[in-house]
Design an enzyme around this catalytic site. Sequence first.
Site, PDB file in Angstrom:
ATOM      1  N   HIS A 134     -33.797  22.605  -5.777  1.00 55.83           N
ATOM      2  CA  HIS A 134     -33.045  21.386  -6.081  1.00 55.83           C
ATOM      3  C   HIS A 134     -32.934  21.133  -7.579  1.00 55.83           C
ATOM      4  O   HIS A 134     -33.939  21.138  -8.296  1.00 55.83           O
ATOM      5  CB  HIS A 134     -33.731  20.136  -5.476  1.00 55.83           C
ATOM      6  CG  HIS A 134     -34.301  20.307  -4.124  1.00 55.83           C
ATOM      7  ND1 HIS A 134     -33.539  20.272  -2.982  1.00 55.83           N
ATOM      8  CD2 HIS A 134     -35.572  20.534  -3.720  1.00 55.83           C
ATOM      9  CE1 HIS A 134     -34.323  20.453  -1.931  1.00 55.83           C
ATOM     10  NE2 HIS A 134     -35.556  20.621  -2.356  1.00 55.83           N
ATOM     11  N   LYS A 152     -29.628  31.377 -15.268  1.00 59.39           N
ATOM     12  CA  LYS A 152     -28.966  32.160 -16.306  1.00 59.39           C
ATOM     13  C   LYS A 152     -29.973  33.111 -16.940  1.00 59.39           C
ATOM     14  O   LYS A 152     -31.044  32.693 -17.375  1.00 59.39           O
ATOM     15  CB  LYS A 152     -28.354  31.223 -17.355  1.00 59.39           C
ATOM     16  CG  LYS A 152     -27.847  31.912 -18.615  1.00 59.39           C
ATOM     17  CD  LYS A 152     -28.802  31.676 -19.777  1.00 59.39           C
ATOM     18  CE  LYS A 152     -28.369  32.442 -21.017  1.00 59.39           C
ATOM     19  NZ  LYS A 152     -29.412  32.353 -22.087  1.00 59.39           N
ATOM     20  N   SER A 190     -42.110  18.577  -9.622  1.00 62.30           N
ATOM     21  CA  SER A 190     -40.791  18.028  -9.890  1.00 62.30           C
ATOM     22  C   SER A 190     -40.707  17.374 -11.266  1.00 62.30           C
ATOM     23  O   SER A 190     -41.689  16.823 -11.783  1.00 62.30           O
ATOM     24  CB  SER A 190     -40.428  16.995  -8.825  1.00 62.30           C
ATOM     25  OG  SER A 190     -40.370  17.591  -7.551  1.00 62.30           O
ATOM     26  N   LYS A 242       1.513  39.271 -22.303  1.00 61.18           N
ATOM     27  CA  LYS A 242       1.734  39.145 -20.857  1.00 61.18           C
ATOM     28  C   LYS A 242       0.836  40.064 -20.046  1.00 61.18           C
ATOM     29  O   LYS A 242       0.234  39.639 -19.056  1.00 61.18           O
ATOM     30  CB  LYS A 242       3.201  39.416 -20.523  1.00 61.18           C
ATOM     31  CG  LYS A 242       3.488  39.323 -19.027  1.00 61.18           C
ATOM     32  CD  LYS A 242       4.964  39.386 -18.709  1.00 61.18           C
ATOM     33  CE  LYS A 242       5.549  40.751 -18.907  1.00 61.18           C
ATOM     34  NZ  LYS A 242       6.914  40.857 -18.334  1.00 61.18           N
ATOM     35  N   TYR A 277       4.323  50.323 -15.337  1.00 61.73           N
ATOM     36  CA  TYR A 277       4.613  49.092 -16.069  1.00 61.73           C
ATOM     37  C   TYR A 277       3.376  48.189 -16.065  1.00 61.73           C
ATOM     38  O   TYR A 277       2.788  47.929 -15.025  1.00 61.73           O
ATOM     39  CB  TYR A 277       5.810  48.366 -15.446  1.00 61.73           C
ATOM     40  CG  TYR A 277       7.104  49.109 -15.690  1.00 61.73           C
ATOM     41  CD1 TYR A 277       7.907  48.800 -16.779  1.00 61.73           C
ATOM     42  CD2 TYR A 277       7.485  50.160 -14.857  1.00 61.73           C
ATOM     43  CE1 TYR A 277       9.072  49.510 -17.032  1.00 61.73           C
ATOM     44  CE2 TYR A 277       8.650  50.871 -15.102  1.00 61.73           C
ATOM     45  CZ  TYR A 277       9.441  50.545 -16.188  1.00 61.73           C
ATOM     46  OH  TYR A 277      10.587  51.245 -16.435  1.00 61.73           O
ATOM     47  N   GLY A 278       3.016  47.719 -17.255  1.00 61.73           N
ATOM     48  CA  GLY A 278       1.802  46.917 -17.392  1.00 61.73           C
ATOM     49  C   GLY A 278       1.846  45.597 -16.666  1.00 61.73           C
ATOM     50  O   GLY A 278       0.793  45.009 -16.392  1.00 61.73           O
ATOM     51  N   ASN A 319     -35.003  26.323 -23.142  1.00 58.38           N
ATOM     52  CA  ASN A 319     -34.959  27.654 -23.742  1.00 58.38           C
ATOM     53  C   ASN A 319     -34.246  27.715 -25.083  1.00 58.38           C
ATOM     54  O   ASN A 319     -34.201  28.776 -25.699  1.00 58.38           O
ATOM     55  CB  ASN A 319     -34.294  28.638 -22.771  1.00 58.38           C
ATOM     56  CG  ASN A 319     -32.881  28.213 -22.392  1.00 58.38           C
ATOM     57  OD1 ASN A 319     -32.562  27.033 -22.363  1.00 58.38           O
ATOM     58  ND2 ASN A 319     -32.028  29.178 -22.095  1.00 58.38           N
ATOM     59  N   TYR A 320     -33.697  26.614 -25.560  1.00 64.99           N
ATOM     60  CA  TYR A 320     -32.858  26.654 -26.752  1.00 64.99           C
ATOM     61  C   TYR A 320     -33.246  25.529 -27.702  1.00 64.99           C
ATOM     62  O   TYR A 320     -33.322  24.363 -27.302  1.00 64.99           O
ATOM     63  CB  TYR A 320     -31.390  26.513 -26.317  1.00 64.99           C
ATOM     64  CG  TYR A 320     -30.374  26.626 -27.418  1.00 64.99           C
ATOM     65  CD1 TYR A 320     -30.394  27.678 -28.322  1.00 64.99           C
ATOM     66  CD2 TYR A 320     -29.366  25.671 -27.530  1.00 64.99           C
ATOM     67  CE1 TYR A 320     -29.431  27.778 -29.322  1.00 64.99           C
ATOM     68  CE2 TYR A 320     -28.397  25.777 -28.518  1.00 64.99           C
ATOM     69  CZ  TYR A 320     -28.432  26.827 -29.422  1.00 64.99           C
ATOM     70  OH  TYR A 320     -27.488  26.919 -30.411  1.00 64.99           O
ATOM     71  N   ASN A 354       6.356  38.055 -14.375  1.00 61.95           N
ATOM     72  CA  ASN A 354       7.129  37.622 -15.535  1.00 61.95           C
ATOM     73  C   ASN A 354       6.970  36.135 -15.812  1.00 61.95           C
ATOM     74  O   ASN A 354       7.628  35.601 -16.707  1.00 61.95           O
ATOM     75  CB  ASN A 354       8.608  37.948 -15.329  1.00 61.95           C
ATOM     76  CG  ASN A 354       8.857  39.444 -15.376  1.00 61.95           C
ATOM     77  OD1 ASN A 354       8.668  40.077 -16.410  1.00 61.95           O
ATOM     78  ND2 ASN A 354       9.253  40.017 -14.246  1.00 61.95           N
TER      79      ASN A 354
END
Length: 433
Positions: free
Chosen positions: A329, A317, A371, A7, A86-87, A352-353, A210
């Site tokens: 765009h 990224k 483009s 929790k 209290y967490g 890139n991968y 809770n």
Amino acid sequence: MKSALHKVLHPIAGRPMLLHLLASVSELAPERQVVVVGAGRDQVEKAVAGTGAVIAVQDRQLGTGHAVAQAHDALAGFAGDVLILYGDVPLVGAGTMRAMLDRLNRGDEPRAVVLGFRPDDAAAYGRIIADGQGIIAKMVEYKDASEAERAVTLCNSGLMAVRSTDLFVLLDQIGNNNAAGEYYLPDIVMLPGGTSAVIETEAWEVAGVNSRIELASVEAQWQARRRTEAMREGVTLIAPETVFFSHDTVLGRDVVVEPNVVFGPGVRIADDVTIHAFSHLEGATIASGAAIGPYARLRPGADIGPRAKVGNFVEIKKATLGEGAKANHLSYIGDASVGAGANIGAGTITCNYDGYFKYRTEIGAGAFIGSNSALVAPASIGAGAIVAAGSVVTKPVEADALCLVRPEQVGKPGWAAAFRARMMARKAKGNDK
């Protein structure tokens, strides 16, 4: 919570509730931090690694007093003041914690200081009966309270400050003669031989979690306060209720945030930046004068330079855009460096991968990428180079060069008209194979 996740590790504003609390505690420079946990120890222990907190285990759940008693060994030899928190009450601020400690040490030496609050609906909270000076006459759990006591509006948050020299002596004296058969921490207040005091705070600060419903409510309260704080500090929120911040979002002055923007963790924004609508940012740094979106996504490692532009449906990224660079765009720029003033045309992607490893793309200052180009990493585009539209670049491009990677255009006059006539004739004969 109906969850495999402990929790106290459910997040508010992108940070687990327990870590919100420990972050506030850290402002007090505590000598020791003890986290008492029952089930789910492994999850909690992993979450608090590096915070300086140690784990104490409550094997049997016999009430809040019993839980605090499990910290005895971890606090051996400690001679200071103890804050009991209290967490699942994550929003208590360092200022309120300091106020509790200050009241404990004011001079009249209360046995304990309890944090009280007055909710709109007192519901089933424990009640505090106190005089005008905050000296507590009685504390009682709701299930054990009389009708007159239930009519009192001052409620017990459960948070408390106690001197370490008193705490465990007092805990040894409480019993479990109550409706739940538990050892209640508040019972130390009512033991003979001393007085305790209460200070009050606002209800939102001690809101507990809770259920997922309460989690959403606390999130909403946190977000509302953060939006107000941002606007007070010089940020324009066009539709504040639609903007969501993370616990560590940093915004400069004269930043404009349009509707439906989400800030994940790790975003830092300088002055005079505009974040257009429906953008999502996480782990990104944005320099002064830049413009982002609409419908942009900045992922971790995105570093946007001064006056750079990231437009609609562009994803960045682990890449830098230099000063004045533009990707306006429908592009993906990942694991890349884009030089100052470069222009990334619509539909451009850095490939890139390869399914196993990531590779970088370097685009020089002033380069122009036409483009619908694919830059197959590792790739290098020199400063001032032009990559023609529709190119698939697999080799380095020299500075100021033209890179043209596509078949020669061939035109066949009348071919389309003849094709249509032939197909229509076949269709008329019923031959559509």
